[in-house]
Design a protein around this motif. Sequence first.
Motif, PDB file in Angstrom:
ATOM      1  N   VAL A 115      40.828  62.162  95.716  1.00 27.99           N
ATOM      2  CA  VAL A 115      41.551  61.248  94.817  1.00 27.99           C
ATOM      3  C   VAL A 115      41.010  59.913  95.474  1.00 27.99           C
ATOM      4  O   VAL A 115      41.054  59.711  96.238  1.00 27.99           O
ATOM      5  CB  VAL A 115      43.082  61.244  95.202  1.00 27.99           C
ATOM      6  CG1 VAL A 115      43.924  60.428  94.391  1.00 27.99           C
ATOM      7  CG2 VAL A 115      43.733  62.875  95.057  1.00 27.99           C
ATOM      8  N   GLY A 116      40.452  59.251  94.352  1.00 30.45           N
ATOM      9  CA  GLY A 116      39.801  58.034  94.466  1.00 30.45           C
ATOM     10  C   GLY A 116      39.316  57.324  93.239  1.00 30.45           C
ATOM     11  O   GLY A 116      39.561  57.887  92.228  1.00 30.45           O
ATOM     12  N   ASP A 117      38.496  56.130  93.405  1.00 28.94           N
ATOM     13  CA  ASP A 117      37.841  55.366  92.434  1.00 28.94           C
ATOM     14  C   ASP A 117      36.771  56.011  91.790  1.00 28.94           C
ATOM     15  O   ASP A 117      35.782  56.134  92.573  1.00 28.94           O
ATOM     16  CB  ASP A 117      37.658  53.839  93.152  1.00 28.94           C
ATOM     17  CG  ASP A 117      36.961  53.061  92.050  1.00 28.94           C
ATOM     18  OD1 ASP A 117      37.650  52.829  90.980  1.00 28.94           O
ATOM     19  OD2 ASP A 117      36.087  52.280  92.466  1.00 28.94           O
ATOM     20  N   GLU A 118      36.943  56.497  90.514  1.00 26.69           N
ATOM     21  CA  GLU A 118      35.652  56.990  89.856  1.00 26.69           C
ATOM     22  C   GLU A 118      34.298  56.099  89.976  1.00 26.69           C
ATOM     23  O   GLU A 118      33.256  56.757  90.172  1.00 26.69           O
ATOM     24  CB  GLU A 118      36.081  57.390  88.561  1.00 26.69           C
ATOM     25  CG  GLU A 118      35.081  58.242  87.702  1.00 26.69           C
ATOM     26  CD  GLU A 118      35.412  58.546  86.355  1.00 26.69           C
ATOM     27  OE1 GLU A 118      34.522  59.458  85.772  1.00 26.69           O
ATOM     28  OE2 GLU A 118      36.146  58.036  85.866  1.00 26.69           O
ATOM     29  N   ALA A 119      34.551  54.982  89.771  1.00 25.54           N
ATOM     30  CA  ALA A 119      33.414  53.800  89.517  1.00 25.54           C
ATOM     31  C   ALA A 119      32.767  54.047  90.994  1.00 25.54           C
ATOM     32  O   ALA A 119      31.378  53.977  91.204  1.00 25.54           O
ATOM     33  CB  ALA A 119      33.880  52.489  89.538  1.00 25.54           C
TER      34      ALA A 119
END
Length: 172
Positions: A115-119
């Motif tokens: 779960v995290g920042d796609e960028a």
Amino acid sequence: MSDLSLTILAETPGDEQAIERLHERTFGPGRYALSAYRLREHVDHLLDLSFTARIGTLMVGSVRQLPICVGNTPALLLGPLTVEPPFRDRGVGRALLDRALGDAKAKGNGLVLLVGDEAYYSRVGFMRIPKGRVTMPGPVDPGRLLVRELNEGAFEGVDGAVRPDWTFAKAV
């Protein structure tokens, strides 16, 4: 990282307190309410697939992976990944990710979720999971649920609820 001498080492039981203090500083007390932490309540992370980053003897970062299942498919949950603020944007996080993912693949794992920042994570091959295909315990922003195939096609046909891999359940 050219101005720093960075060492990535497998986590040891002796690192536990330093890593917990690092998580406290970087994520705060609210981290325990997150879905990923709910999974961590039931199964320990794998020491041989969890790593610390050090400059000399100073721990500047950490990444952990724990065994999960997505439906009936074994996988790993990566996280938390954290780096001390003064050492961010210097390649520490990337070095930790490269080691964690490389060792996971070498040990026969096919899938890693987080779960995290796609960028940020797309730079190492993570992609967004289509909404509704995978569910986490508790609320999760579906745009932050990501997967990385360590073997081509490993995510084909995989769906369902994420749960701890009970093979590795904590003793109660």
